[in-house]
Design a protein around this motif. Structure first.
Motif, PDB file in Angstrom:
ATOM      1  N   LYS A  33       0.848  -1.273  -0.158  1.00  0.00           N
ATOM      2  CA  LYS A  33      -0.054  -0.045   0.143  1.00  0.00           C
ATOM      3  C   LYS A  33       0.896   1.092   0.092  1.00  0.00           C
ATOM      4  O   LYS A  33       0.675   2.084  -0.696  1.00  0.00           O
ATOM      5  N   LEU A  34       2.002   1.081   0.832  1.00  0.00           N
ATOM      6  CA  LEU A  34       2.959   2.221   0.702  1.00  0.00           C
ATOM      7  C   LEU A  34       3.684   2.406  -0.627  1.00  0.00           C
ATOM      8  O   LEU A  34       3.819   3.593  -1.065  1.00  0.00           O
ATOM      9  N   ILE A  35       4.016   1.253  -1.207  1.00  0.00           N
ATOM     10  CA  ILE A  35       4.656   1.396  -2.366  1.00  0.00           C
ATOM     11  C   ILE A  35       3.918   1.886  -3.566  1.00  0.00           C
ATOM     12  O   ILE A  35       4.098   2.692  -4.241  1.00  0.00           O
ATOM     13  N   TRP A  68       7.544   7.932  -7.193  1.00  0.00           N
ATOM     14  CA  TRP A  68       8.758   8.893  -6.983  1.00  0.00           C
ATOM     15  C   TRP A  68       9.806   8.293  -7.697  1.00  0.00           C
ATOM     16  O   TRP A  68      10.708   9.200  -8.450  1.00  0.00           O
ATOM     17  N   GLU A  91       1.340   9.088  -3.984  1.00  0.00           N
ATOM     18  CA  GLU A  91       2.460   9.938  -3.487  1.00  0.00           C
ATOM     19  C   GLU A  91       3.691   8.945  -2.924  1.00  0.00           C
ATOM     20  O   GLU A  91       4.667   9.347  -2.580  1.00  0.00           O
ATOM     21  N   GLY A  92       3.350   7.488  -3.098  1.00  0.00           N
ATOM     22  CA  GLY A  92       4.344   6.649  -2.807  1.00  0.00           C
ATOM     23  C   GLY A  92       5.595   6.324  -3.604  1.00  0.00           C
ATOM     24  O   GLY A  92       5.892   7.163  -4.480  1.00  0.00           O
ATOM     25  N   ILE A  93       6.340   5.296  -3.182  1.00  0.00           N
ATOM     26  CA  ILE A  93       7.939   5.162  -3.845  1.00  0.00           C
ATOM     27  C   ILE A  93       7.824   4.776  -5.353  1.00  0.00           C
ATOM     28  O   ILE A  93       8.855   5.137  -5.981  1.00  0.00           O
TER      29      ILE A  93
END
Ligand SMILES: Nc1ncnc2c1ncn2[C@@H]1O[C@H](COP(=O)(O)OP(=O)(O)O)[C@@H](O)[C@H]1O
Ligand SMILES: [Mg+2]
Lengths: 270, 331, 316
Positions: free
Chosen positions: C147-149, C158, C153-155
């Motif tokens: 979910k973070l990845i 980026w 706005e996650g990795i």
């Protein structure tokens, strides 16, 4: 890698390394997010690092309650699974009786079938039998699928403990109970411990079956699931996720060291 | 005197397989007794029935006059040296040997002393702190022997004790077992498929076939007076004469056996049996000749010094009448 | 040491001594006694529950009152399964499971091959831990990590932007059906997480079956002039197949029944697990939920039967 062994081709090395990185890197990411200062989103890179959220998490009674419940459930489920799994493994490896294949299948079924089936089956059975949800309904479900982990580890070790060791012990004057105490237990002890560790890790982490058997109580995975579906305290979730990774890593490493010179831990039986 | 082990009509069936079939045996106290037979003839099963690992389907067992039927192995004062040695991998050598004393709750110092003495007896003094995995096959066997003897059992059972050892080790171990048995006066019962070993070591031998005991006797009796074609054949180097051949020699229609070394070569004229030389094997001091006498062949073991007929030549065959043994059974 | 010991000794006094003698005399009874507790537990708790669930699928919900009618046995719930909307769910889940299994095999094979053939000693232990730790670490944490990845706005965003190839990501997201607003609400995201979570289960069975391939078989093949590709196709792959099938039992079955991953990461279209969850929960239609669970059971039954014929159980 030893230089005298066969050489792997570069392509193989790269794809194996990429595969391992794919497996491990996301878990490492958890450790970074536990320190981020960002509260409202999953922003990368973290705008700053802080230890503040550890303190916040430590002061959260709901996290503590969930953690305690999870540890209790895991401990009791593991104890039950140890007894049932060892009995089953002993019976299956001690004799060639009719139907041992069926018994292996029966033990493996609770993990071979999708967890949701086990969960909903237990839930409807509880409702038919009018059993109210409680701590024990959670344990009932967990112990059922933990049996197989203990069983797999114990069966592998029983197979290596030759039958003539048991006969030798009886020959030298030990009755059945003394033989269990002085020969069988020392020989399967580490396998049982490893199986117990893995069962503990499995139970501590279980969420799918637990959703159906828990009622009002919240285990730590249920707490996390709630956060995943409706994020409210992202920083606290980040910290809890890191704690969960650490808590499950310890028994796995321990199980690995207990069984390293012999059978590998029966990992495919998760 | 009561027998050390007495089997009375003992059978052990595995489904339709009769591993032991109506076995009767009396093994005397202090005897070095061998069970000889081809693989699958039921020797190990018989040993396991005596130890108590198998329960007989029918029949009765006594050990030193006491009923052992239905008595578990741990209550029989009978110990076994296992074919795979079965040393406990989690204990060191000393604790392996002291295991039976530990069960009897002997004080630690006492049982270690006894175990050291037993290790000394099998020439392994000083090996006590090693793990079984750190020993060679021969050493493991000695530990197994010390472990089985430390408690001075009434009977010691050995299952193919020398099978896994190389030739030289086997010969020295044969002598050692023999002298140990003499010194301790314990009844030894050992299983082997090697007739040479059985004949050279045992006081008495039982020959097994198909779960039955074919003959029991001293090595001398088994060797020179086999009671059946099977025994004569298995124990080796005997010629078997069929009833027709025997009746031309003695007038009796019985099967006969004739040891090769009792056979002499003689001029064809005047010999009761004669034939053509078909094989000729030089064995050092002696030479083995195969002679086709029509309806079977006879082997003769003759000294290599004398002049011998060539292959294809005809020769007569002679022997002392007393060397011809007539068998009791029809088979 | 005593030389005057009796040939037969008395049994140990007390209940344990008596029990031990009885167990020796009746070994069959002893085995039965060992088996009784686990069989009672698994038989009553588990098989009993499964049968109860199966039984429920032969009732149906009353369309007007919304209450399950337990008075008549009917196949109506199964007929309900065949409605286009429900068939859609089944097809979608099976296709996803198949794709996840395929991708898992492709990623797992090099790791397993490397672990089985080339790494030795300390490296082998490290490899083993590198496989075991992700395999056993928390299911929810793994999902959370993704979910973070995958977050907008996650990795991952980026990374694409740092490399100035953000347009590639936009292009992928613009693909109809499998794309979406962001990766975390697309089929691609669901697929990635499924593969991530279940792929480790594929490695150990493949490794086990590869370790059983004798090294000299591979040497013999190359001695006979086979190119590495030919050796792989004609020798290694067929011998590893039971391991791949064994591993696929896990990846397939686990994907088939999962309801949490598609709920957290993915579009709003349902998978079987979610349908079961929704039917038994908010909809209160236990019979339909039960009928839905029969689908994975039947599929897995067929799958296991096929796997057994391929000898895959030895690689488990
Ligand atoms: N546990 C068993 N189950 C079934 N058959 C057995 C078992 N033990 C021995 N047998 C059979 O009994 C026969 C005798 O075996 P055994 O006593 O081991 O012979 P030996 O020691 O002379 O080689 C063989 O045919 C063997 O296959
Ligand atoms: Mg005994």
């Amino acid at each position: 890698m030893r230089s005298d062994g066969p050489k792997a081709s570069l392509g193989l090395k790269i794809s194996a390394a990429a595969g391992l990185i794919f497996m491990i890197a996301p878990l490492l990411l958890i450790f970074v997010y536990a320190f981020t200062t960002e509260e409202k989103s999953y922003q990368w890179p973290p705008p700053g690092l802080t230890l503040k959220w550890f303190e916040v998490t430590l002061n959260r009674p709901d996290v503590w309650q969930a953690l305690t419940l999870s540890l209790q459930v895991a401990a009791i489920s593991t104890a039950i699974a140890l007894v049932l799994g060892t009995l089953c493994a002993a019976a299956v490896s001690q004799s060639d009786f009719f139907g041992r294949e069926t018994i292996s299948l029966l033990v493996i079924l609770p993990i071979a079938l999708p967890g949701i089936i086990t969960g909903i089956a237990l839930r409807s059975a509880f409702s038919i039998a009018e059993i109210p949800f409680s701590f024990w309904t959670i344990v009932l479900g967990h112990a059922t699928f933990c049996v197989v982990v203990v069983y797999n580890n114990a069966v592998a070790r029983f197979r290596r403990t030759s039958k003539s060791l048991i006969e030798a012990s009886m020959d030298l004057g030990a009755d059945g109970f003394q033989t269990f105490r002085y020969v069988i237990l020392p020989n399967i002890g580490t396998a049982l411990l490893a199986g117990g560790m893995l069962a503990f890790a499995l139970s501590f982490d279980e969420v799918i079956v637990t959703t159906f058997t828990a009622g009002q109580q919240q285990t730590l995975p249920l707490w996390m699931l709630e956060e995943l579906i409706r994020p409210r305290q992202r920083p606290v979730t980040n910290v809890v996720a890191m704690i969960v990774v650490l808590v499950t890593t310890i028994p796995i490493l321990a199980a690995f060291y207990l069984t390293r010179d012999g059978d590998q831990i029966a990992g495919s039986g998760k | 005197m009561t027998a050390a082990v007495s089997l009375q009509g003992v059978s052990r069936h595995f489904g339709i397989i009769k591993a032991m079939d109506e076995v009767n045996l009396e093994i005397a106290s202090g005897e070095f007794f061998a069970m000889l037979g081809p693989s699958g003839s039921g020797k190990t099963t018989c040993l396991r029935v005596i130890a108590g690992f198998e329960q007989p389907t029918h029949g009765h067992i006594e050990i030193f006059g006491e009923n052992a039927t239905g008595v578990p192995p741990y209550r029989r004062n009978v110990n076994t040296v296992f074919q795979d040695y079965a040393l406990f991998p989690h204990l060191n050598v000393l604790d392996n040997v002291a295991y039976s004393l530990m069960l009897k709750k002997a004080p630690r110092a006492e049982r270690h002393k006894a175990a050291e003495a037993a290790l000394d007896m099998v020439k392994l003094a000083g090996y006590g702190t090693r793990r079984p995995s750190e020993l060679s096959g021969g050493q493991r066997q000695r530990v197994a022997l010390a472990r089985a003897l430390v408690n001075r059992p009434k009977v010691l059972l050995l299952d193919e004790p020398l099978g896994a050892l190389d030739l030289k080790l086997r010969e020295s171990m044969q002598e050692e077992l023999k002298s140990l048995q003499k010194a301790l006066g314990i009844t030894f019962i050992f299983v082997t498929h090697d007739q040479g070993e059985a004949l050279s070591m045992a006081d008495r031998v039982a020959v097994f076939s198909g779960g039955r005991v074919m003959q029991v006797g001293t090595p001398e009796e088994i060797y020179s007076k086999p009671n059946s074609r099977f025994v004569a054949d298995f124990v080796g180097s005997s010629n078997i004469l069929n009833p027709d051949q025997v009746s031309t020699l003695t007038g009796e229609r019985r099967w006969g056996s004739l040891r090769s070394e009792a056979v002499r070569l003689a001029p064809e004229a005047g010999s009761a049996l004669a034939g053509t030389v078909t094989t000729k094997n030089y064995l050092g001091a002696t030479t083995r000749l195969g002679i086709d006498i029509g309806g079977g062949s006879i082997h003769a073991l003759v000294p290599s010094g004398q002049e011998l007929p060539d292959i294809g030549a005809r020769t007569g065959v002679a022997f002392e009448r007393s060397a011809l043994h007539l068998m009791e059974t029809e088979q | 040491m005593t030389t005057t010991a009796l040939a037969i000794t008395e049994r140990r006094p007390g209940l344990l001594g008596w029990l031990s003698d009885q167990f020796w005399r009746h070994p069959g009874m002893f085995v039965l006694l060992l088996l009784t507790p686990p069989l009672l537990w698994l038989g009553i708790v588990y098989i009993g529950s499964l049968l109860a669930l199966l039984f429920q699928s032969f009732f149906a919900i009353d369309e007007f009152s919304g209450i399950v009618d337990y008075s008549t046995l009917t196949l109506k719930s199964y007929a309900e399964l065949l409605r286009p909307a429900n068939l859609d769910i089944i097809v979608r889940t099976v296709v996803m499971s198949a794709l996840v299994t395929l991708a898992s095999a492709v990623i797992a094979f090099p790791i397993a091959y490397m672990a089985a053939r080339y790494v030795r000693g300390k490296w082998k232990a490290l490899f083993y831990l590198g496989i075991m730790l992700p395999l056993w670490s928390s299911y929810l944490v793994k999902i959370y990590a993704w979910k973070l990845i995958l977050a907008k706005e996650g990795i991952l965003t980026w990374v694409f932007e740092s490399l100035h190839i953000g347009f590639v990501l936009d292009g992928i997201l613009a693909i109809p059906v499998i794309g979406g607003n962001s990766l975390s609400v697309s089929y691609i995201g669901t697929f990635l997480v499924f593969v991530y979570v279940w792929m480790p289960f594929m490695i150990l069975p493949i490794q086990a079956s590869l370790e059983r391939v004798p090294v000299n078989l591979i040497d013999a093949s190359s001695d006979l002039g086979a190119t590495p590709q030919q050796t792989f196709r004609k020798v290694i792959f067929p011998l590893a197949l039971p391991g791949i099938i064994a591993g696929s039992i896990f990846t397939f079955s686990l994907t088939l029944g999962d309801y949490i991953i598609p709920q957290i990461i993915g579009s709003s279209r349902l998978f079987i697990g979610q349908a079961v969850y929704a039917q038994q929960g908010t909809a209160g239609n236990i019979p339909l939920a039960a009928a839905f669970t029969v689908v994975p059971i039947v599929i897995m039954g067929l799958y296991l039967w096929m796997a057994k014929r391929q000898g895959a159980f030895d690689a488990l």
